[in-house]
Design a protein around this motif. Structure first.
Motif, PDB file in Angstrom:
ATOM      1  N   ASN A  42       0.799  -1.272   0.038  1.00  0.00           N
ATOM      2  CA  ASN A  42       0.012  -0.112  -0.120  1.00  0.00           C
ATOM      3  C   ASN A  42       0.723   1.243  -0.002  1.00  0.00           C
ATOM      4  O   ASN A  42       0.264   2.344  -0.275  1.00  0.00           O
ATOM      5  CB  ASN A  42      -0.942   0.141   1.352  1.00  0.00           C
ATOM      6  CG  ASN A  42      -2.108  -1.017   1.014  1.00  0.00           C
ATOM      7  OD1 ASN A  42      -2.476  -1.479  -0.096  1.00  0.00           O
ATOM      8  ND2 ASN A  42      -2.940  -1.111   2.097  1.00  0.00           N
ATOM      9  N   ASP A  43       1.974   1.118   0.333  1.00  0.00           N
ATOM     10  CA  ASP A  43       2.994   2.345   0.292  1.00  0.00           C
ATOM     11  C   ASP A  43       3.139   2.872  -0.903  1.00  0.00           C
ATOM     12  O   ASP A  43       3.591   4.109  -1.367  1.00  0.00           O
ATOM     13  CB  ASP A  43       4.352   1.947   0.826  1.00  0.00           C
ATOM     14  CG  ASP A  43       4.194   1.572   2.295  1.00  0.00           C
ATOM     15  OD1 ASP A  43       3.521   1.983   2.813  1.00  0.00           O
ATOM     16  OD2 ASP A  43       5.245   1.240   2.689  1.00  0.00           O
ATOM     17  N   LEU A  44       2.857   2.119  -2.148  1.00  0.00           N
ATOM     18  CA  LEU A  44       3.032   2.612  -3.625  1.00  0.00           C
ATOM     19  C   LEU A  44       1.771   3.861  -3.756  1.00  0.00           C
ATOM     20  O   LEU A  44       2.343   4.680  -4.684  1.00  0.00           O
ATOM     21  CB  LEU A  44       2.710   1.394  -4.511  1.00  0.00           C
ATOM     22  CG  LEU A  44       3.744   0.277  -4.346  1.00  0.00           C
ATOM     23  CD1 LEU A  44       3.324  -0.767  -5.400  1.00  0.00           C
ATOM     24  CD2 LEU A  44       5.000   0.815  -5.041  1.00  0.00           C
ATOM     25  N   ILE A  66       0.309  -6.928  -4.999  1.00  0.00           N
ATOM     26  CA  ILE A  66       1.086  -5.732  -5.175  1.00  0.00           C
ATOM     27  C   ILE A  66       0.403  -4.593  -5.910  1.00  0.00           C
ATOM     28  O   ILE A  66       0.818  -3.393  -5.412  1.00  0.00           O
ATOM     29  CB  ILE A  66       2.663  -6.132  -5.778  1.00  0.00           C
ATOM     30  CG1 ILE A  66       3.057  -7.280  -4.965  1.00  0.00           C
ATOM     31  CG2 ILE A  66       3.503  -5.060  -5.885  1.00  0.00           C
ATOM     32  CD1 ILE A  66       3.635  -6.934  -3.476  1.00  0.00           C
ATOM     33  N   PHE A  67      -0.364  -4.860  -6.794  1.00  0.00           N
ATOM     34  CA  PHE A  67      -0.672  -3.877  -7.640  1.00  0.00           C
ATOM     35  C   PHE A  67      -2.068  -3.360  -7.066  1.00  0.00           C
ATOM     36  O   PHE A  67      -2.548  -2.441  -7.793  1.00  0.00           O
ATOM     37  CB  PHE A  67      -1.245  -4.190  -9.018  1.00  0.00           C
ATOM     38  CG  PHE A  67       0.085  -4.634 -10.003  1.00  0.00           C
ATOM     39  CD1 PHE A  67       0.871  -3.756 -10.441  1.00  0.00           C
ATOM     40  CD2 PHE A  67       0.205  -6.015 -10.440  1.00  0.00           C
ATOM     41  CE1 PHE A  67       2.317  -4.058 -11.264  1.00  0.00           C
ATOM     42  CE2 PHE A  67       1.448  -6.430 -11.160  1.00  0.00           C
ATOM     43  CZ  PHE A  67       2.236  -5.353 -11.533  1.00  0.00           C
ATOM     44  N   ARG A  68      -2.787  -3.833  -6.256  1.00  0.00           N
ATOM     45  CA  ARG A  68      -4.197  -3.486  -5.722  1.00  0.00           C
ATOM     46  C   ARG A  68      -4.383  -2.422  -5.410  1.00  0.00           C
ATOM     47  O   ARG A  68      -5.378  -1.560  -5.519  1.00  0.00           O
ATOM     48  CB  ARG A  68      -4.445  -4.374  -4.379  1.00  0.00           C
ATOM     49  CG  ARG A  68      -6.022  -4.824  -4.112  1.00  0.00           C
ATOM     50  CD  ARG A  68      -6.346  -5.703  -3.276  1.00  0.00           C
ATOM     51  NE  ARG A  68      -5.753  -7.090  -3.692  1.00  0.00           N
ATOM     52  CZ  ARG A  68      -5.196  -8.025  -3.101  1.00  0.00           C
ATOM     53  NH1 ARG A  68      -4.861  -7.669  -1.716  1.00  0.00           N
ATOM     54  NH2 ARG A  68      -4.842  -9.112  -3.502  1.00  0.00           N
ATOM     55  N   ALA A  69      -3.395  -1.448  -4.804  1.00  0.00           N
ATOM     56  CA  ALA A  69      -3.752  -0.227  -4.264  1.00  0.00           C
ATOM     57  C   ALA A  69      -3.631   0.711  -5.285  1.00  0.00           C
ATOM     58  O   ALA A  69      -4.128   2.060  -5.259  1.00  0.00           O
ATOM     59  CB  ALA A  69      -2.807   0.268  -2.989  1.00  0.00           C
ATOM     60  N   VAL A  70      -2.793   0.489  -6.210  1.00  0.00           N
ATOM     61  CA  VAL A  70      -2.478   1.615  -7.277  1.00  0.00           C
ATOM     62  C   VAL A  70      -3.074   1.178  -8.675  1.00  0.00           C
ATOM     63  O   VAL A  70      -3.396   2.125  -9.619  1.00  0.00           O
ATOM     64  CB  VAL A  70      -1.129   1.777  -7.424  1.00  0.00           C
ATOM     65  CG1 VAL A  70      -0.336   2.566  -6.254  1.00  0.00           C
ATOM     66  CG2 VAL A  70      -0.376   0.707  -7.671  1.00  0.00           C
ATOM     67  N   PRO A 122      -5.699  -1.400  -9.572  1.00  0.00           N
ATOM     68  CA  PRO A 122      -6.195  -2.477  -9.190  1.00  0.00           C
ATOM     69  C   PRO A 122      -6.915  -3.480 -10.377  1.00  0.00           C
ATOM     70  O   PRO A 122      -7.352  -4.732 -10.313  1.00  0.00           O
ATOM     71  CB  PRO A 122      -7.519  -2.093  -8.259  1.00  0.00           C
ATOM     72  CG  PRO A 122      -7.651  -0.879  -8.735  1.00  0.00           C
ATOM     73  CD  PRO A 122      -6.355  -0.204  -8.984  1.00  0.00           C
ATOM     74  N   GLU A 123      -6.998  -2.733 -11.598  1.00  0.00           N
ATOM     75  CA  GLU A 123      -7.391  -3.474 -12.847  1.00  0.00           C
ATOM     76  C   GLU A 123      -6.654  -4.754 -13.157  1.00  0.00           C
ATOM     77  O   GLU A 123      -6.770  -5.593 -13.812  1.00  0.00           O
ATOM     78  CB  GLU A 123      -7.401  -2.495 -13.978  1.00  0.00           C
ATOM     79  CG  GLU A 123      -8.476  -1.329 -13.822  1.00  0.00           C
ATOM     80  CD  GLU A 123      -8.071  -0.180 -13.125  1.00  0.00           C
ATOM     81  OE1 GLU A 123      -8.510   0.920 -13.374  1.00  0.00           O
ATOM     82  OE2 GLU A 123      -6.858  -0.179 -12.415  1.00  0.00           O
ATOM     83  N   ILE A 124      -5.414  -4.856 -12.784  1.00  0.00           N
ATOM     84  CA  ILE A 124      -4.474  -5.963 -13.109  1.00  0.00           C
ATOM     85  C   ILE A 124      -4.772  -7.034 -12.221  1.00  0.00           C
ATOM     86  O   ILE A 124      -4.496  -6.892 -10.864  1.00  0.00           O
ATOM     87  CB  ILE A 124      -2.969  -5.235 -12.882  1.00  0.00           C
ATOM     88  CG1 ILE A 124      -2.643  -4.191 -13.839  1.00  0.00           C
ATOM     89  CG2 ILE A 124      -2.079  -6.629 -13.006  1.00  0.00           C
ATOM     90  CD1 ILE A 124      -1.081  -3.950 -13.807  1.00  0.00           C
ATOM     91  N   ASP A 125      -5.032  -8.019 -12.567  1.00  0.00           N
ATOM     92  CA  ASP A 125      -5.612  -9.211 -11.912  1.00  0.00           C
ATOM     93  C   ASP A 125      -5.089 -10.469 -12.518  1.00  0.00           C
ATOM     94  O   ASP A 125      -4.208 -10.376 -13.543  1.00  0.00           O
ATOM     95  CB  ASP A 125      -7.239  -9.265 -11.661  1.00  0.00           C
ATOM     96  CG  ASP A 125      -7.947  -9.423 -13.105  1.00  0.00           C
ATOM     97  OD1 ASP A 125      -7.341  -9.658 -14.076  1.00  0.00           O
ATOM     98  OD2 ASP A 125      -9.107  -8.911 -12.988  1.00  0.00           O
ATOM     99  N   GLY A 126      -5.575 -11.578 -12.036  1.00  0.00           N
ATOM    100  CA  GLY A 126      -5.138 -12.924 -12.310  1.00  0.00           C
ATOM    101  C   GLY A 126      -5.406 -13.104 -13.896  1.00  0.00           C
ATOM    102  O   GLY A 126      -4.692 -13.705 -14.606  1.00  0.00           O
ATOM    103  N   GLY A 127      -6.565 -12.698 -14.448  1.00  0.00           N
ATOM    104  CA  GLY A 127      -6.951 -12.508 -15.961  1.00  0.00           C
ATOM    105  C   GLY A 127      -5.964 -11.881 -16.966  1.00  0.00           C
ATOM    106  O   GLY A 127      -5.415 -12.279 -17.880  1.00  0.00           O
ATOM    107  N   GLY A 128      -5.466 -10.673 -16.201  1.00  0.00           N
ATOM    108  CA  GLY A 128      -4.455 -10.188 -16.826  1.00  0.00           C
ATOM    109  C   GLY A 128      -2.947 -10.782 -17.115  1.00  0.00           C
ATOM    110  O   GLY A 128      -2.373 -10.772 -18.022  1.00  0.00           O
ATOM    111  N   ALA A 129      -2.838 -11.367 -15.786  1.00  0.00           N
ATOM    112  CA  ALA A 129      -1.522 -12.005 -16.102  1.00  0.00           C
ATOM    113  C   ALA A 129      -1.628 -13.283 -17.012  1.00  0.00           C
ATOM    114  O   ALA A 129      -0.425 -13.445 -17.591  1.00  0.00           O
ATOM    115  CB  ALA A 129      -1.287 -12.726 -14.416  1.00  0.00           C
ATOM    116  N   ASP A 130      -2.653 -13.867 -16.958  1.00  0.00           N
ATOM    117  CA  ASP A 130      -2.907 -14.989 -18.131  1.00  0.00           C
ATOM    118  C   ASP A 130      -2.745 -14.420 -19.342  1.00  0.00           C
ATOM    119  O   ASP A 130      -2.008 -15.189 -20.188  1.00  0.00           O
ATOM    120  CB  ASP A 130      -4.117 -15.628 -17.720  1.00  0.00           C
ATOM    121  CG  ASP A 130      -4.425 -16.509 -16.524  1.00  0.00           C
ATOM    122  OD1 ASP A 130      -3.404 -16.896 -15.949  1.00  0.00           O
ATOM    123  OD2 ASP A 130      -5.396 -16.878 -16.167  1.00  0.00           O
TER     124      ASP A 130
END
Length: 386
Positions: free
Chosen positions: A192-194, A227-231, A233-241
């Motif tokens: 969350n410091d990000l 890690i991305f959730r705070a800044v 949040p659109e990046i999720d497991g589907g994006g990683a796939d």
């Protein structure tokens, strides 16, 4: 890993650089030393010196070079040498930090300077003349192990500069084989410091990370750890796939990885515009990010390349899972017909010329870009129908 041999190092034939280092009692530091040890190409060569910035300026001038005070408040002088600029920084220690900026004091203690750096592999120094290494925190062993490790307490290092969270993952994607669990846990706890960082700094690190050798598994790890959730949040497991699928297609097609294309894969298509704006990407990159998600169209890859350019077509085809072979070595041609040629055929100047030109162009694209003779036939037929 190769040894640091000063006779074969990237700076071996730069006599002006060796002379400058001698004048400044300086050592090579950071990425140049790390990458030389790994046998990688060296992008930038930095020097560290116990001399004050004012003395550095004097001695650079004495050597016949121009000093530029690019970051004098933090001890950095750029020496303009014939073969390119060299950054020279006075040894420092942190006085105070707030996660984004640091107040520093100068020192003549090499270990103290090393202690304020982020990772052990970045705190390596080398003597310009002998190649002797100075490794205060086990950086060489970490390089051999492929381990990105914070110097000292990871939580404290992250508190000093929150960007180190993203740097940890970027360096792991580039150099890592074994993840440092203490560093990973610290980054997870402090993700969350990000939020305190400018989005430009976040974007710069993310775009570098996305083209690193092991970007795919590292991004998946970051998503798993939130890690991305705070800044972003659109990046999720589907994006990683989607990123993994895109990277596989790039490799299969022999296409060089591209950060904007990969960012487009990470994001849901409807998020490209808002995330591009939030990260304050350049107008060019923002437009490309949005366009990359538009799909391959239904006219075929060459028609797409003609309409949006080869680069844009490659983005859209790869993201859609379509082959790019048809446009790999193909240059979109220019329509061999002008409005003047239609006027010469008896069409009066005005909107009708543009309308007929578009009509012929559509037919030319649909027929696969035939030669000028065929286009002349199309033009004659179009005029005859008016």
């Amino acid at each position: 890993m190769v040894g640091l041999n000063p006779a074969t190092a990237p700076w071996a034939d730069r006599r002006d650089l060796i002379d400058l280092a001698r004048r400044l009692d300086a050592r090579f530091v950071g990425g140049a030393v790390r990458d030389t040890l790994l046998g990688l190409a060296v992008a930038d060569i930095d020097l560290a010196t116990p001399l004050s910035p004012e003395t550095v300026i004097e001695r650079v001038r004495e050597g016949g070079h121009k000093p530029v005070p690019t970051g004098i408040a933090h001890g950095t002088i750029t020496a303009v040498l014939p073969d390119g600029p060299i950054e020279v920084t006075t040894l420092r220690r942190d006085v105070s930090t707030d996660g984004r900026h640091a107040v520093v004091a100068f020192t003549d203690d090499w270990r103290e300077d090393a202690a304020r750096r982020d990772f052990t592999m970045n705190a390596l120094y080398a003597d310009p003349a002998t190649g002797e290494l100075f490794d205060y925190f086990g950086g060489v062993d970490d390089l051999k192990a492929g381990r990105v490790r914070f110097i000292g307490d990871p939580l404290q290092r992250i508190a000093e500069d929150h960007l180190r969270i993203l740097r940890f993952f970027r360096f792991h994607a580039r150099f890592g084989q074994t993840v440092d669990e203490a560093g990973l846990e610290a980054c997870t706890r402090r993700a969350n410091d990000l939020m305190a960082l400018s989005r430009e700094r976040i974007a710069a690190e993310l775009l570098k990370l996305l083209v690193a050798d092991r970007a795919v598994p590292v991004i998946a790890l970051m998503v798993e750890r939130g890690i991305f959730r705070a800044v972003i949040p659109e990046i999720d497991g589907g994006g990683a796939d989607r990123l993994a699928a895109l990277a596989a297609r790039e490799a299969q097609a022999g296409i060089v990885p591209d950060a904007i294309r990969r960012l487009a894969a990470l994001l849901p298509p409807d998020a490209a515009e808002s995330v591009g704006a939030r990260l304050k990407l350049s107008n060019v990159d923002r437009k490309r990010l949005i366009a990359a998600t538009a799909g391959p169209g239904d006219e075929g890859p060459r028609a797409l390349a003609y309409r949006v350019g080869t680069g844009g077509a490659v983005d859209r085809l790869l993201l859609a899972g379509e082959p790019v072979d048809a446009i790999r070595d193909w240059t979109p041609p220019s329509l061999p017909l002008t409005g003047g040629a239609l006027v010469a055929r008896g069409i009066g100047k005005g909107p009708e010329v543009a309308k007929l030109l578009r009509q012929v162009e559509r037919q030319w694209i649909a027929e696969g870009f035939p030669d000028a003779a065929r286009v002349a036939e199309m033009a004659d037929a179009a005029v005859a129908q008016t």
